[in-house]
Structures are given as C-alpha cells and as structure tokens.
Design a protein around this motif. Structure first.
Motif, PDB file in Angstrom:
ATOM      1  N   HIS A 179      -5.944  -0.921  -4.680  1.00 49.07           N
ATOM      2  CA  HIS A 179      -6.819   0.004  -5.390  1.00 49.07           C
ATOM      3  C   HIS A 179      -6.555   1.400  -4.843  1.00 49.07           C
ATOM      4  CE1 HIS A 179     -10.788   1.597  -6.813  1.00 49.07           C
ATOM      5  NE2 HIS A 179     -10.344   0.957  -7.856  1.00 49.07           N
ATOM      6  N   HIS A 180      -6.245   2.349  -5.710  1.00 51.14           N
ATOM      7  CA  HIS A 180      -5.806   3.688  -5.315  1.00 51.14           C
ATOM      8  C   HIS A 180      -6.577   4.730  -6.112  1.00 51.14           C
ATOM      9  CE1 HIS A 180      -2.795   7.066  -5.824  1.00 51.14           C
ATOM     10  NE2 HIS A 180      -2.899   6.998  -4.522  1.00 51.14           N
ATOM     11  N   ARG A 181      -6.900   5.825  -5.466  1.00 52.35           N
ATOM     12  CA  ARG A 181      -7.595   6.934  -6.131  1.00 52.35           C
ATOM     13  C   ARG A 181      -6.822   8.217  -5.836  1.00 52.35           C
ATOM     14  NH1 ARG A 181     -13.554   7.084  -4.661  1.00 52.35           N
ATOM     15  NH2 ARG A 181     -12.664   7.111  -2.600  1.00 52.35           N
ATOM     16  N   MET A 202      -8.637   6.387 -10.870  1.00 48.94           N
ATOM     17  CA  MET A 202      -8.589   5.212 -10.005  1.00 48.94           C
ATOM     18  C   MET A 202      -7.613   4.237 -10.643  1.00 48.94           C
ATOM     19  SD  MET A 202     -12.609   4.827  -9.078  1.00 48.94           S
ATOM     20  CE  MET A 202     -12.419   3.870  -7.599  1.00 48.94           C
ATOM     21  N   GLN A 203      -6.795   3.639  -9.806  1.00 47.22           N
ATOM     22  CA  GLN A 203      -5.793   2.707 -10.300  1.00 47.22           C
ATOM     23  C   GLN A 203      -5.965   1.362  -9.620  1.00 47.22           C
ATOM     24  OE1 GLN A 203      -2.342   4.846  -8.948  1.00 47.22           O
ATOM     25  NE2 GLN A 203      -1.996   5.731 -10.965  1.00 47.22           N
ATOM     26  N   LEU A 204      -5.827   0.311 -10.389  1.00 50.91           N
ATOM     27  CA  LEU A 204      -5.785  -1.034  -9.836  1.00 50.91           C
ATOM     28  C   LEU A 204      -4.401  -1.593 -10.134  1.00 50.91           C
ATOM     29  CD1 LEU A 204      -7.246  -3.320  -8.384  1.00 50.91           C
ATOM     30  CD2 LEU A 204      -7.929  -4.174 -10.642  1.00 50.91           C
ATOM     31  N   HIS A 205      -3.641  -1.809  -9.061  1.00 47.63           N
ATOM     32  CA  HIS A 205      -2.292  -2.372  -9.150  1.00 47.63           C
ATOM     33  C   HIS A 205      -2.364  -3.874  -8.880  1.00 47.63           C
ATOM     34  CE1 HIS A 205      -1.709   1.809  -7.824  1.00 47.63           C
ATOM     35  NE2 HIS A 205      -0.508   1.755  -8.352  1.00 47.63           N
ATOM     36  N   GLN A 259      -3.773  -0.728 -14.092  1.00 51.34           N
ATOM     37  CA  GLN A 259      -4.852  -0.152 -14.896  1.00 51.34           C
ATOM     38  C   GLN A 259      -5.174   1.205 -14.303  1.00 51.34           C
ATOM     39  OE1 GLN A 259      -6.891  -1.086 -17.666  1.00 51.34           O
ATOM     40  NE2 GLN A 259      -7.649   0.983 -17.393  1.00 51.34           N
ATOM     41  N   ASN A 260      -5.012   2.259 -15.080  1.00 52.50           N
ATOM     42  CA  ASN A 260      -5.307   3.619 -14.638  1.00 52.50           C
ATOM     43  C   ASN A 260      -6.526   4.103 -15.411  1.00 52.50           C
ATOM     44  OD1 ASN A 260      -4.925   6.062 -13.275  1.00 52.50           O
ATOM     45  ND2 ASN A 260      -3.657   6.885 -14.903  1.00 52.50           N
ATOM     46  N   SER A 272       0.805  -1.222   0.000  1.00 52.27           N
ATOM     47  CA  SER A 272       0.000   0.000   0.000  1.00 52.27           C
ATOM     48  C   SER A 272       0.837   1.271   0.000  1.00 52.27           C
ATOM     49  CB  SER A 272      -0.973  -0.003   1.178  1.00 52.27           C
ATOM     50  OG  SER A 272      -0.269  -0.055   2.393  1.00 52.27           O
ATOM     51  N   VAL A 288      -3.348  -7.141  -4.642  1.00 53.02           N
ATOM     52  CA  VAL A 288      -3.928  -6.042  -5.409  1.00 53.02           C
ATOM     53  C   VAL A 288      -4.043  -4.823  -4.505  1.00 53.02           C
ATOM     54  CG1 VAL A 288      -5.192  -7.480  -7.051  1.00 53.02           C
ATOM     55  CG2 VAL A 288      -6.295  -6.794  -4.919  1.00 53.02           C
ATOM     56  N   VAL A 306      -5.403   5.020  -0.702  1.00 48.21           N
ATOM     57  CA  VAL A 306      -5.494   3.589  -0.967  1.00 48.21           C
ATOM     58  C   VAL A 306      -6.835   3.127  -0.420  1.00 48.21           C
ATOM     59  CG1 VAL A 306      -4.553   1.315  -0.431  1.00 48.21           C
ATOM     60  CG2 VAL A 306      -3.003   3.189  -1.014  1.00 48.21           C
TER      61      VAL A 306
END
Length: 138
Positions: A80-82, A100-103, A118-119, A2, A78, A66
């Motif tokens: 998830h971040h904004r 929003m991003q998914l790492h 994915q951004n 994170s 995974v 996060v």
C-alpha cells in the motif's frame, strides 16, 4: 516488494512509461484513478507515454510512502503506497492531488512483479461534497 513504488515514482519523474511499468507482469491489470482499466504492460506503456509527453509533462510524484508491505502467502504480497503529484511550477501537491495505490504482487520470473494495481485519489469528505455540488449545477 516495497521498493517498487519508489522506482515507479522515479520513472514518472523522468516521464518514462517503459520504466514506470517495468516491474509489472506482462498480463497485469491497472485501474487508474479515473476508473479506466488497462490490461497488459504493453498497453499501459502505449497509453501512458503520450500522457507523460503532454498532459502531465514535467509533473513529479513526491512524498511517496509505503504504508505497508505484506506477504499474504508464499509468492503473493500486497503493498500500500501513498504519494502526491506536483505540476510544473508547484512546490507542494494540491490537496486533491494525493493518491493511494494498492499493489498486488506475485513472485514470478525470479522477482516480485505487480499483477494488479488500484490507484485511487485521496479526497476529503469536504472536497468530495464540493465536487458533488459542482456536478449538480451542470
């Protein structure tokens, strides 16, 4: 895991593509908000440093949060971040400048590395419909 998005935001704010992608695996894949697929950390750095030096120079990522970080199985997680982006002279992001991003993370090389990102832009239904109307008039 994170902590990686915060390091990326700090690197963006310095305009440093090498640091921005430092936590990415060598063979990572990145889908940017326009839908362009970038393959490999070196390509990501080479593509983004000129952008940092011109188009988004002086921009800042703000309000990073996060939303969740989860290990889905040993060695795989995974995050998830904004966050929002402000351009020089702006105090707050415009409503259309939130992402929003998914790492997707893997534990390798004795650390967590981003293997895929994915951004995506966050758009309200009203903003999406306004963009559709604008595109239909062209």
């Amino acid at each position: 895991m994170s902590a990686i998005p915060a390091r990326m935001n700090e690197a963006w704010n310095r305009g440093d593509a090498t640091a921005f992608f430092a936590d990415f695996a060598e063979d990572a894949v990145f889908a940017d908000w326009e839908g362009t697929i970038h393959r490999g950390r070196e390509q990501m750095i080479a593509t983004h440093q000129p952008i940092f030096d011109t188009v988004v120079k002086g921009s800042r990522l703000v309000h990073g949060e996060v939303l969740f970080a989860r290990i889905v199985q040993p060695g795989c997680g995974v995050v998830h971040h904004r966050m929002g982006m402000v351009m020089p002279g702006e105090e707050e992001p415009l409503p259309t400048r939130y992402s929003m991003q998914l790492h997707v993370m893997a534990w390798q090389n004795d650390r967590w590395e981003v293997t895929a990102l994915q951004n995506s832009r966050v758009l309200s239904l009203d903003n999406a419909m306004a963009l559709d109307s604008l595109a239909a008039t062209k």
